[in-house]
Design an enzyme around this catalytic site. Structure first.
Site, PDB file in Angstrom:
ATOM      1  N   ARG A  51       0.846  -1.196   0.000  1.00 24.73           N
ATOM      2  CA  ARG A  51       0.000   0.000   0.000  1.00 24.73           C
ATOM      3  C   ARG A  51       0.882   1.246   0.000  1.00 24.73           C
ATOM      4  NH1 ARG A  51      -3.957  -1.835   4.998  1.00 24.73           N
ATOM      5  NH2 ARG A  51      -5.007  -3.590   3.948  1.00 24.73           N
ATOM      6  N   ASP A  53       1.691   5.262   0.030  1.00 26.91           N
ATOM      7  CA  ASP A  53       1.084   6.414   0.682  1.00 26.91           C
ATOM      8  C   ASP A  53       0.638   7.452  -0.333  1.00 26.91           C
ATOM      9  OD1 ASP A  53       1.486   5.418   3.253  1.00 26.91           O
ATOM     10  OD2 ASP A  53       3.462   6.342   3.433  1.00 26.91           O
ATOM     11  N   TYR A 112      12.236   0.065  -4.920  1.00 26.47           N
ATOM     12  CA  TYR A 112      11.849   1.466  -4.935  1.00 26.47           C
ATOM     13  C   TYR A 112      12.994   2.323  -5.465  1.00 26.47           C
ATOM     14  CZ  TYR A 112       7.769   0.537  -1.960  1.00 26.47           C
ATOM     15  OH  TYR A 112       6.566   0.081  -1.451  1.00 26.47           O
ATOM     16  N   ARG A 199      11.564   6.384   2.794  1.00 26.25           N
ATOM     17  CA  ARG A 199      11.582   7.842   2.880  1.00 26.25           C
ATOM     18  C   ARG A 199      12.401   8.332   4.067  1.00 26.25           C
ATOM     19  NH1 ARG A 199       5.400   9.204   2.761  1.00 26.25           N
ATOM     20  NH2 ARG A 199       6.193  11.319   3.172  1.00 26.25           N
TER      21      ARG A 199
END
Length: 249
Positions: A51, A53, A112, A199
């Protein structure tokens, strides 16, 4: 009841994240609304590899759902893309999956990329796709910091306080920092990540790139096992989910 595996691309800036929410545009909600058009108005529950953000993008998200009717995979792809217009989400691939395939639980790797634009002028063409920082960053210092994070660690300091993962222990298989023109790209790979882990790692590596932190500071943040010990959470707009791996057999 056939099961379909989807590869999904989307511009996260248009959505309040992946997960369906009442009264908010989400990627899951958009795809499910289109799928219902193929399923006699009945919701086809969509399960994703992860999921993302609000504001996070994807070029290689993977998801699956079941439909009551058997359609060719290419027909499902084209119908979903037609019914999702003009939302910035596209199904790039569809295949018929084994009945026990699960996009989340069968994933063995997630990848990522984070993009930083390190220059004084603001972005125009890449606005909404990069984290704009106005000073040069030391890539070698960022690489030295990234090396500290590789391997298996308790990443409590590098997860959101609201993270619901049962264990903070994760194995980071890859964390590379490299130049791409005026941009700095950070690529991370692991079987799975904690909420906001990438992040927060990026925000911490920026401190290294600015000369404020060294490898010892990053190691101390890991050892502290508390969120306040690590760097800030980098903005969502620079992050892209680029791919998900599954067993070949």
């Amino acid at each position: 009841m056939p099961r379909y595996r989807l590869t999904v691309e989307y511009d996260g800036s248009a959505f309040q994240g992946w997960q369906a929410q009442e009264g908010a545009p989400t990627v899951q909600g958009t795809i499910e609304a289109a799928a219902a058009r193929l399923n006699g108005g009945i919701r086809a529950v969509l399960h994703a590899a992860g999921r993302t953000d609000a504001g996070v993008h994807a070029t290689g998200q993977v998801a699956h759902f079941d439909l009551d009717k058997d359609y060719p995979a290419i027909a499902v792809r084209d119908a979903l893309n037609f019914h999702m217009k003009p939302m910035p989400v596209a199904i790039t691939e569809v295949s018929i999956a084994p009945p026990d395939f699960h996009a989340r639980f069968h994933a063995i790797g997630r990848h990522y990329r984070y993009r930083i634009l390190a220059r004084r002028p603001p972005p125009a063409y890449t606005a909404g796709r990069v984290w704009h920082v106005t000073r040069a960053l030391d890539i070698e210092a960022m690489r030295a910091g990234a090396a500290v994070l590789l391997g298996t660690h308790d990443f409590t300091s590098f997860r959101a306080t609201e993270c619901q993962a049962k264990s903070p222990v994760k194995t980071l298989d890859r964390l590379e920092v490299f130049a791409a023109g005026e941009e700095i790209h950070i690529e991370a790979s692991a079987r799975s990540f904690l909420h906001n882990q990438v992040r927060i790692m990026v925000g911490t590596l920026r401190l290294a790139g600015e000369g404020k932190w060294g490898p010892a500071d990053i190691a101390a943040a890991l050892d502290a096992r508390k969120r306040a010990a690590a760097g800030p959470t980098a903005p969502a707009e620079g992050l892209v989910l680029t791919g998900v791996d599954y067993p070949s057999a």
